[in-house]
Design a protein around this motif. Sequence first.
Motif, mmCIF file in Angstrom:
data_model
loop_
_atom_site.group_PDB
_atom_site.id
_atom_site.type_symbol
_atom_site.label_atom_id
_atom_site.label_comp_id
_atom_site.label_asym_id
_atom_site.label_seq_id
_atom_site.Cartn_x
_atom_site.Cartn_y
_atom_site.Cartn_z
ATOM 1 N N LEU A 97 0.873 -1.169 0.000
ATOM 2 C CA LEU A 97 0.000 0.000 0.000
ATOM 3 C C LEU A 97 0.909 1.218 0.000
ATOM 4 C CD1 LEU A 97 -2.720 -1.095 2.610
ATOM 5 C CD2 LEU A 97 -2.935 -1.034 0.116
ATOM 6 N N ARG A 98 0.885 2.003 -1.058
ATOM 7 C CA ARG A 98 1.873 3.058 -1.270
ATOM 8 C C ARG A 98 1.460 4.361 -0.594
ATOM 9 N NH1 ARG A 98 0.283 1.001 -5.738
ATOM 10 N NH2 ARG A 98 -0.716 2.934 -6.409
ATOM 11 N N PRO A 99 2.439 5.199 -0.238
ATOM 12 C CA PRO A 99 2.117 6.529 0.310
ATOM 13 C C PRO A 99 1.178 7.296 -0.621
ATOM 14 C CG PRO A 99 4.437 6.069 0.600
ATOM 15 C CD PRO A 99 3.892 4.950 -0.246
ATOM 16 N N GLY A 100 0.117 7.864 -0.043
ATOM 17 C CA GLY A 100 -0.852 8.606 -0.827
ATOM 18 C C GLY A 100 -1.969 7.771 -1.414
ATOM 19 N N GLN A 101 -1.858 6.438 -1.305
ATOM 20 C CA GLN A 101 -2.877 5.575 -1.908
ATOM 21 C C GLN A 101 -4.195 5.672 -1.149
ATOM 22 O OE1 GLN A 101 -1.572 1.597 -2.746
ATOM 23 N NE2 GLN A 101 -3.634 0.769 -2.956
ATOM 24 N N HIS A 102 -5.281 5.742 -1.902
ATOM 25 C CA HIS A 102 -6.624 5.796 -1.330
ATOM 26 C C HIS A 102 -6.983 4.419 -0.783
ATOM 27 C CE1 HIS A 102 -11.177 6.794 -1.944
ATOM 28 N NE2 HIS A 102 -10.793 6.924 -0.688
ATOM 29 N N LEU A 103 -7.443 4.372 0.462
ATOM 30 C CA LEU A 103 -7.795 3.125 1.113
ATOM 31 C C LEU A 103 -9.324 3.010 1.153
ATOM 32 C CD1 LEU A 103 -5.240 3.317 4.049
ATOM 33 C CD2 LEU A 103 -5.010 2.051 1.905
ATOM 34 N N VAL A 104 -9.849 2.146 0.322
ATOM 35 C CA VAL A 104 -11.296 1.973 0.211
ATOM 36 C C VAL A 104 -11.715 0.831 1.122
ATOM 37 C CG1 VAL A 104 -13.223 1.560 -1.361
ATOM 38 C CG2 VAL A 104 -11.167 2.773 -2.174
ATOM 39 N N SER B 271 -4.651 5.831 11.850
ATOM 40 C CA SER B 271 -4.615 7.291 11.794
ATOM 41 C C SER B 271 -4.026 7.855 13.080
ATOM 42 C CB SER B 271 -6.029 7.831 11.574
ATOM 43 O OG SER B 271 -6.055 9.243 11.656
ATOM 44 N N GLY B 272 -4.408 7.269 14.204
ATOM 45 C CA GLY B 272 -3.904 7.739 15.490
ATOM 46 C C GLY B 272 -2.404 7.588 15.635
ATOM 47 N N GLU B 273 -1.804 6.622 14.917
ATOM 48 C CA GLU B 273 -0.366 6.397 14.992
ATOM 49 C C GLU B 273 0.385 6.997 13.805
ATOM 50 O OE1 GLU B 273 0.921 2.521 15.987
ATOM 51 O OE2 GLU B 273 -0.546 2.269 17.612
ATOM 52 N N ASP C 115 -3.913 8.933 6.872
ATOM 53 C CA ASP C 115 -4.527 10.258 6.985
ATOM 54 C C ASP C 115 -6.005 10.138 6.627
ATOM 55 O OD1 ASP C 115 -2.059 11.446 7.582
ATOM 56 O OD2 ASP C 115 -1.587 11.675 5.453
ATOM 57 N N LEU C 116 -6.861 10.661 7.497
ATOM 58 C CA LEU C 116 -8.298 10.660 7.243
ATOM 59 C C LEU C 116 -8.725 12.055 6.814
ATOM 60 C CD1 LEU C 116 -9.539 8.583 10.330
ATOM 61 C CD2 LEU C 116 -8.986 7.767 8.025
ATOM 62 N N HIS C 117 -9.331 12.174 5.628
ATOM 63 C CA HIS C 117 -9.761 13.462 5.089
ATOM 64 C C HIS C 117 -11.270 13.460 4.936
ATOM 65 C CE1 HIS C 117 -5.642 14.732 4.279
ATOM 66 N NE2 HIS C 117 -5.427 13.543 3.741
ATOM 67 N N PRO C 118 -11.965 14.332 5.654
ATOM 68 C CA PRO C 118 -13.426 14.408 5.545
ATOM 69 C C PRO C 118 -13.870 14.608 4.096
ATOM 70 C CG PRO C 118 -12.647 15.736 7.388
ATOM 71 C CD PRO C 118 -11.432 15.312 6.626
ATOM 72 N N GLY C 119 -14.831 13.814 3.685
ATOM 73 C CA GLY C 119 -15.341 13.934 2.329
ATOM 74 C C GLY C 119 -14.538 13.189 1.290
ATOM 75 N N GLN C 120 -13.344 12.671 1.696
ATOM 76 C CA GLN C 120 -12.488 11.956 0.745
ATOM 77 C C GLN C 120 -12.194 10.532 1.191
ATOM 78 O OE1 GLN C 120 -12.412 13.113 -2.226
ATOM 79 N NE2 GLN C 120 -10.332 13.851 -2.552
ATOM 80 N N GLY C 121 -12.069 10.325 2.499
ATOM 81 C CA GLY C 121 -11.772 8.991 2.990
ATOM 82 C C GLY C 121 -10.384 8.882 3.584
ATOM 83 N N ALA C 122 -9.838 7.661 3.554
ATOM 84 C CA ALA C 122 -8.546 7.366 4.167
ATOM 85 C C ALA C 122 -7.470 7.211 3.092
ATOM 86 C CB ALA C 122 -8.640 6.092 5.004
ATOM 87 N N PHE C 123 -6.271 7.706 3.418
ATOM 88 C CA PHE C 123 -5.134 7.625 2.505
ATOM 89 C C PHE C 123 -3.897 7.211 3.294
ATOM 90 C CE2 PHE C 123 -8.177 10.453 0.675
ATOM 91 C CZ PHE C 123 -8.091 10.286 -0.699
ATOM 92 N N VAL C 124 -3.051 6.401 2.676
ATOM 93 C CA VAL C 124 -1.769 6.077 3.304
ATOM 94 C C VAL C 124 -0.988 7.374 3.492
ATOM 95 C CG1 VAL C 124 0.402 4.804 3.094
ATOM 96 C CG2 VAL C 124 -1.731 3.790 2.246
#
Length: 244
Positions: A35-42, A65-67, A71-80
Amino acid sequence: MLQSDSGAAAKIPRPVPLRESVFEALLELIVSGQLRPGQHLVENELAELLGVSRQPVREALQLLSGEGWVDLHPGQGAFVHSPSVEEADQLLAVRALLETESARLAARHADEDGVAALRRLCARGASAAHSEDTDTAVTANSELHALITALSGNKVLAELAAQVARRVRWYHTPVARQRGLTSWQEHEDLIDAIADGNEEMAAQIMREHTEHTRLSYLEQRKNQPEEPAPQPIRRRRMRTAPGS
């Protein structure tokens, strides 16, 4: 009420919560680069990949995310998480301090069995690097550095080093091929110094070794643009008809 002569009864081991198992699985995928940096985690894709429902995946992403792994972005989801150059530089600098002291103490305390184990790991890593088996080389590198820290005999130092070990492995993976056999020659010299009980030489070699890795990482990132954070999706409000 039941009581035992020995005081409190032993607690019955409980299964590891599913979210923690998913956390570990996703973290390994991140650290190994699958799972690469910046990759969208669906969530539904990850759930299908791991054979679980979406709920433990969602909980695991919150833990990651806590560690600082996701990164969690509102309206976009989770990203590495995409580490900044400054972030990586700071961590690798701290790693150098910890491992330099580990090498110095290992030279003082390591026995013949410990040195022999280091040489086996070094041989495995060098062979992997020679055959361009990056995954095996990175794993051997992590195990070798962890063993040096263990041989230091300082438990507090080992705990601190363990806290940064996975993230260091994450940063080291992209430069493992670039460093190649040179890195393993440095390991051989380091092990020789530890075997000889030469504390100052072991510390110096480790200091230079970790600095070479730090500079290699920074050189590789020099021409890579910083990844911008995803922008939230702006949802347009439905207009109400006049008089409605």
